[in-house]
Write an enzyme that holds these catalytic residues in place. Structure first.
Site, PDB file in Angstrom:
ATOM      1  CG  ASN A   9       8.474  -2.619  -8.165  1.00 23.87           C
ATOM      2  OD1 ASN A   9       8.757  -2.562  -6.964  1.00 23.87           O
ATOM      3  ND2 ASN A   9       8.994  -1.815  -9.073  1.00 23.87           N
ATOM      4  CD1 TRP A  10       3.624  -5.091  -4.400  1.00 25.75           C
ATOM      5  CD2 TRP A  10       3.832  -5.566  -2.227  1.00 25.75           C
ATOM      6  NE1 TRP A  10       2.885  -6.219  -4.145  1.00 25.75           N
ATOM      7  CE2 TRP A  10       2.992  -6.528  -2.817  1.00 25.75           C
ATOM      8  CE3 TRP A  10       4.110  -5.660  -0.851  1.00 25.75           C
ATOM      9  CZ2 TRP A  10       2.425  -7.578  -2.076  1.00 25.75           C
ATOM     10  CZ3 TRP A  10       3.550  -6.704  -0.112  1.00 25.75           C
ATOM     11  CH2 TRP A  10       2.710  -7.640  -0.728  1.00 25.75           C
ATOM     12  CE  LYS A  11       7.030   1.128  -9.208  1.00 24.54           C
ATOM     13  NZ  LYS A  11       6.841   2.121 -10.244  1.00 24.54           N
ATOM     14  CG  HIS A  95      12.367  -0.260 -11.170  1.00 22.43           C
ATOM     15  ND1 HIS A  95      12.065   1.080 -11.202  1.00 22.43           N
ATOM     16  CD2 HIS A  95      11.243  -0.926 -11.509  1.00 22.43           C
ATOM     17  CE1 HIS A  95      10.784   1.212 -11.542  1.00 22.43           C
ATOM     18  NE2 HIS A  95      10.267   0.013 -11.735  1.00 22.43           N
ATOM     19  CD  GLU A  97      10.024   3.801  -9.812  1.00 18.87           C
ATOM     20  OE1 GLU A  97      10.110   3.072  -8.805  1.00 18.87           O
ATOM     21  OE2 GLU A  97       8.975   3.902 -10.485  1.00 18.87           O
ATOM     22  CD  GLU A 167       9.296  -2.133 -15.291  1.00 21.16           C
ATOM     23  OE1 GLU A 167       8.170  -2.435 -14.878  1.00 21.16           O
ATOM     24  OE2 GLU A 167      10.162  -1.604 -14.563  1.00 21.16           O
ATOM     25  N   GLY A 173       3.941   4.245 -14.262  1.00 20.60           N
ATOM     26  CA  GLY A 173       3.179   5.095 -13.350  1.00 20.60           C
ATOM     27  C   GLY A 173       2.467   6.248 -14.045  1.00 20.60           C
ATOM     28  CB  SER A 213       0.568   1.982 -17.225  1.00 16.50           C
ATOM     29  OG  SER A 213       1.134   3.154 -16.664  1.00 16.50           O
ATOM     30  N   GLY A 234       3.445  -2.353 -11.176  1.00 13.14           N
ATOM     31  CA  GLY A 234       3.631  -1.450 -10.041  1.00 13.14           C
ATOM     32  C   GLY A 234       2.301  -1.172  -9.365  1.00 13.14           C
TER      33      GLY A 234
HETATM   34  P1  PGA Z   1       3.435   0.804 -12.930  1.00 14.05           P
HETATM   35  O1  PGA Z   1       4.961   0.446 -12.501  1.00 14.05           O
HETATM   36  O2  PGA Z   1       2.741  -0.496 -13.216  1.00 14.05           O
HETATM   37  O3  PGA Z   1       2.874   1.543 -11.769  1.00 14.05           O
HETATM   38  O4  PGA Z   1       3.550   1.646 -14.164  1.00 14.05           O
HETATM   39  C1  PGA Z   1       5.684  -0.561 -13.141  1.00 14.05           C
HETATM   40  C2  PGA Z   1       7.061  -0.658 -12.549  1.00 14.05           C
HETATM   41  O5  PGA Z   1       7.658   0.378 -12.236  1.00 14.05           O
HETATM   42  O6  PGA Z   1       7.630  -1.754 -12.381  1.00 14.05           O
END
Ligand code: PGA
Length: 251
Positions: A9-11, A95, A97, A167, A173, A213, A234
């Site tokens: 997931n490149w956000k 997600h 976020e 998640e 993150g 993470s 991520g």
């Molecule tokens: P992260 O993000 O690996 O940077 O914790 C995971 C995600 O939000 O899908």
């Protein structure tokens, strides 16, 4: 029997040029990874160019969100069929976020999941508890409500096009991964819930990914858990080398 999925997931990172460069670097690194489905999710504007760049490779393409209507006066939205048109096979939905910053609810997630499947996409549906919810021992009730709401009304056949990503919000993150046992415990809970709500065969075939993470040095432990069928990555998916190392968890 459940083919693992490693999804990046490149956000909100990378230009078109940077996105294309990343998959071009990634493709040879994952060319020999057999028995694993590899998916990357760039920003909308990079999708069609990345789709061209991954042609002939094993890398599949996902969007990070979609809308539930096919077309109409919905300024700023993108329909699942347009994602398909851009070359996507997958779309990430719900997600944390989006739930946290953009008002995504289980009701909108559910509409999006149904629309994505109807358009021929596979939905990567995200669920997860916050730190406060975990500390107040609400993890299972939160996950149960999210799963029930997000997947309401799906048929058994629909599940061929559904992947769940667990998640924990506190692990995204933050560098704080759930322990292998903490993740496994929730994955087992989700699988048995799906068994109760839908059917045992749906539950047995469903891929449940862990996210939060995930890094090259913790992926092996997570993937050795019997109910963890992959990872949604991520930060570590933004570099070809670390994402390829994660995809090579079984090497
Ligand atoms: P992260 O993000 O690996 O940077 O914790 C995971 C995600 O939000 O899908």
């Amino acid at each position: 029997m459940r083919i693992p999925v490693i999804a990046g997931n490149w956000k909100l990172f990378k230009t078109i040029h940077e996105s294309v460069a990343l998959v071009q670097e990634l493709a040879p690194l994952v060319a020999n990874s057999t028995g694993v489905e590899i998916v990357v999710a760039p920003v909308f504007t990079a999708l069609s160019r990345v789709a061209d760049a991954v042609k002939g490779s094993e890398i599949k393409l996902a969007a990070q969100d979609c809308y539930w209507e096919e077309e109409g006066a919905f300024t700023g939205e993108v329909a699942p069929k347009l994602l398909k048109d851009a070359g996507c096979s997958h779309v990430i939905i719900g997600h944390s976020e989006r739930r946290q910053y953009f008002g995504e609810t289980d009701i909108t997630v559910n509409r999006k999941v149904k629309a994505a499947i109807a358009a021929g996409l596979s939905a990567i549906v995200c669920v997860g508890e916050s730190l406060m919810e975990r500390e107040s021992e609400q993890t299972f009730s939160v996950i149960e409500a999210q799963i029930q709401g997000s997947l309401a009304g799906l048929t058994e056949a629909d599940f061929a096009h559904v992947v769940i990503a667990y998640e924990p919000v506190w692990a995204i993150g933050t560098g704080k991964t759930a322990s292998d046992a903490q993740a496994q415990e929730v994955h087992v809970f989700i699988r048995s819930l799906i068994g109760r709500l839908f059917s045992q065969s749906v539950a047995d075939a469903l891929r449940i990914l862990y996210g939060g993470s995930v890094k090259p040095d913790n992926v092996k432990g997570l993937m050795s858990q019997p109910d963890i069928d992959g990872a949604l990555v991520g930060g570590a998916s933004l570099k070809a080398e670390s994402f390829a190392a994660i995809a090579a968890f079984n090497g």
